[in-house]
Motif scaffolding. Structure first.
Motif, short mmCIF file in Angstrom:
data_model
loop_
_atom_site.label_atom_id
_atom_site.label_comp_id
_atom_site.label_asym_id
_atom_site.label_seq_id
_atom_site.Cartn_x
_atom_site.Cartn_y
_atom_site.Cartn_z
N UNK A 106 54.40 -23.48 66.34
CA UNK A 106 55.49 -22.74 65.72
C UNK A 106 55.66 -21.46 66.54
N UNK A 107 56.82 -21.26 67.14
CA UNK A 107 56.98 -20.12 68.04
C UNK A 107 56.95 -18.78 67.30
N UNK A 108 57.01 -18.79 65.98
CA UNK A 108 56.91 -17.54 65.22
C UNK A 108 55.47 -17.21 64.86
N UNK A 163 65.22 -14.86 67.08
CA UNK A 163 64.96 -13.56 67.69
C UNK A 163 63.46 -13.29 67.80
N UNK A 164 62.78 -13.20 66.67
CA UNK A 164 61.35 -12.90 66.71
C UNK A 164 60.58 -13.95 67.52
N UNK A 165 60.80 -15.22 67.23
CA UNK A 165 60.07 -16.28 67.92
C UNK A 165 60.34 -16.31 69.41
N UNK A 166 61.61 -16.18 69.79
CA UNK A 166 61.97 -16.18 71.20
C UNK A 166 61.36 -14.99 71.93
N UNK A 167 61.43 -13.82 71.32
CA UNK A 167 60.89 -12.62 71.96
C UNK A 167 59.36 -12.67 72.04
N UNK A 168 58.72 -13.13 70.98
CA UNK A 168 57.26 -13.26 70.98
C UNK A 168 56.82 -14.21 72.08
N UNK A 169 57.46 -15.36 72.16
CA UNK A 169 57.08 -16.37 73.15
C UNK A 169 57.31 -15.84 74.56
N UNK A 170 58.43 -15.16 74.76
CA UNK A 170 58.75 -14.65 76.10
C UNK A 170 57.76 -13.58 76.52
N UNK A 171 57.41 -12.68 75.62
CA UNK A 171 56.44 -11.64 75.97
C UNK A 171 55.10 -12.27 76.34
N UNK A 172 54.67 -13.26 75.59
CA UNK A 172 53.40 -13.93 75.88
C UNK A 172 53.46 -14.64 77.22
N UNK A 173 54.59 -15.29 77.49
CA UNK A 173 54.79 -15.96 78.78
C UNK A 173 54.69 -14.95 79.93
N UNK A 174 55.36 -13.82 79.79
CA UNK A 174 55.39 -12.82 80.86
C UNK A 174 54.03 -12.17 81.06
N UNK A 175 53.31 -11.91 79.97
CA UNK A 175 51.97 -11.32 80.11
C UNK A 175 51.01 -12.28 80.80
N UNK A 176 51.09 -13.55 80.43
CA UNK A 176 50.25 -14.55 81.07
C UNK A 176 50.62 -14.68 82.55
N UNK A 177 51.90 -14.67 82.84
CA UNK A 177 52.37 -14.77 84.21
C UNK A 177 51.92 -13.56 85.03
N UNK A 178 51.97 -12.37 84.43
CA UNK A 178 51.58 -11.15 85.13
C UNK A 178 50.11 -11.21 85.56
N UNK A 179 49.24 -11.66 84.65
CA UNK A 179 47.82 -11.76 84.97
C UNK A 179 47.60 -12.78 86.09
N UNK A 180 48.35 -13.87 86.05
CA UNK A 180 48.23 -14.91 87.07
C UNK A 180 48.70 -14.38 88.43
#
Length: 296
Positions: A84-86, A135-152
């Motif tokens: 659940x993306x939320x 809104x919430x789910x899309x933004x939450x998922x995107x932030x998590x994606x970007x943080x994971x990508x940044x570490x990689x």
């Protein structure tokens, strides 16, 4: 058909044309089990990506799509994850599972349409759930994606490698810009996503990631039918044409290509001819076209 518009797939948009560019890429599609999400996954498979991650809430639908893709494209690794993306816990688990890689492409396709109703009569929990998912789910998922990508990326750069920029495509709706009675929840949260996409393109360096909102066309999907729009199109009551979901998938794959880099932060429609976009590239950039502006 109006000049410069398409509702069926066309040769210049064929995903196979991007096989050399997208080879080795990992694409993650939320809401990937059926409907538009399934078409997007199919188009990425045709483009020859290395791995497709399908996220959704219904395991059977995810598995059906994954099995079909694996049967047709045996060289591609298809991964399914129920989430659940939320849910922060669900989203965290997804990216914790990507231990040796980071997805290169995120397609925010998961969405929700509250039951169309006048605001005074709307079930407010259902009304607000559209904001929670879209809104919430899309933004939450995107932030998590970007943080994971940044570490990689940081780890890769320490090893002497520089990964290419990530691409985030958010499936939006032309409803964001239309006055549609009984759709105040859906239209307003879609407009929020369009503006959010613009702001991310300003906040985040293009060398790290780029962002685009896309109208998927009027697709004969469960959400389209719930809205009543598909019945209106089929009956001739609405002066619109149905969009083949294959076109939607193909166009979204094209948006992840280098040719589409100039659309960073913008809102586009899958029905627009890509040759028209490319030929007007300079004007689009200089005049800030396909962006949200306040007319005076």
């Amino acid at each position: 058909m109006a000049s410069g518009e398409h509702y069926e797939p066309y040769e210049q948009l064929a995903p196979a044309l991007l096989r050399s560019e997208l080879r080795g890429k990992v694409a993650l599609v939320t809401g990937g089990g059926y409907g538009i999400g399934r078409s997007i996954a199919q188009s990425f498979a045709e483009a020859g990506v290395a791995r497709i991650i399908l996220i959704g809430r219904t395991e059977t639908k995810l598995k059906d799509t994954a099995n079909d893709l694996s049967a047709s494209f045996q060289e591609i690794d298809v991964v399914t994850m129920v989430a659940d993306i939320t849910s922060k816990e669900d989203v965290q688990h997804i990216f914790e599972s990507c231990t040796k890689y980071a997805p290169d492409i995120l397609i925010n396709n998961a969405g929700y349409l509250s039951t169309p109703a006048e605001f005074l009569d709307a079930d407010f929990d259902d009304y607000w759930n559209s904001f929670m998912v879209n809104v919430y789910g899309t933004m939450l998922f995107t932030q998590s994606f970007l943080r994971h990508r940044k570490a990689y990326v940081e780890a890769a750069e320490n090893s002497g490698n520089t990964p290419s920029p990530a691409v985030v495509v958010t499936v939006n709706s032309m409803g964001a810009f239309l006055s549609m009675p009984k759709f105040s929840s859906y239209c307003s949260n879609k407009l929020a996503l369009a503006r959010w996409t613009e702001l991310l393109s300003i906040e985040i360096p293009e060398e790290f990631a780029r962002f685009v909102s896309v109208h998927p066309g009027a697709v004969d999907s469960s959400m389209g039918n719930k809205s009543g729009m598909i019945d209106q199109i089929k009956s001739g009551a609405a002066q619109l044409s149905l969009t083949n979901p294959k076109l939607t998938g193909d166009f979204i794959v094209w948006l992840t290509s280098r040719d589409a880099e100039f659309l960073n932060g913008r809102f586009v429609s899958v029905n627009t001819d890509i040759e028209l976009l490319l030929s007007n590239k300079k004007e689009i950039i200089e005049k800030g076209m396909y962006s949200i502006r306040l007319s005076q």
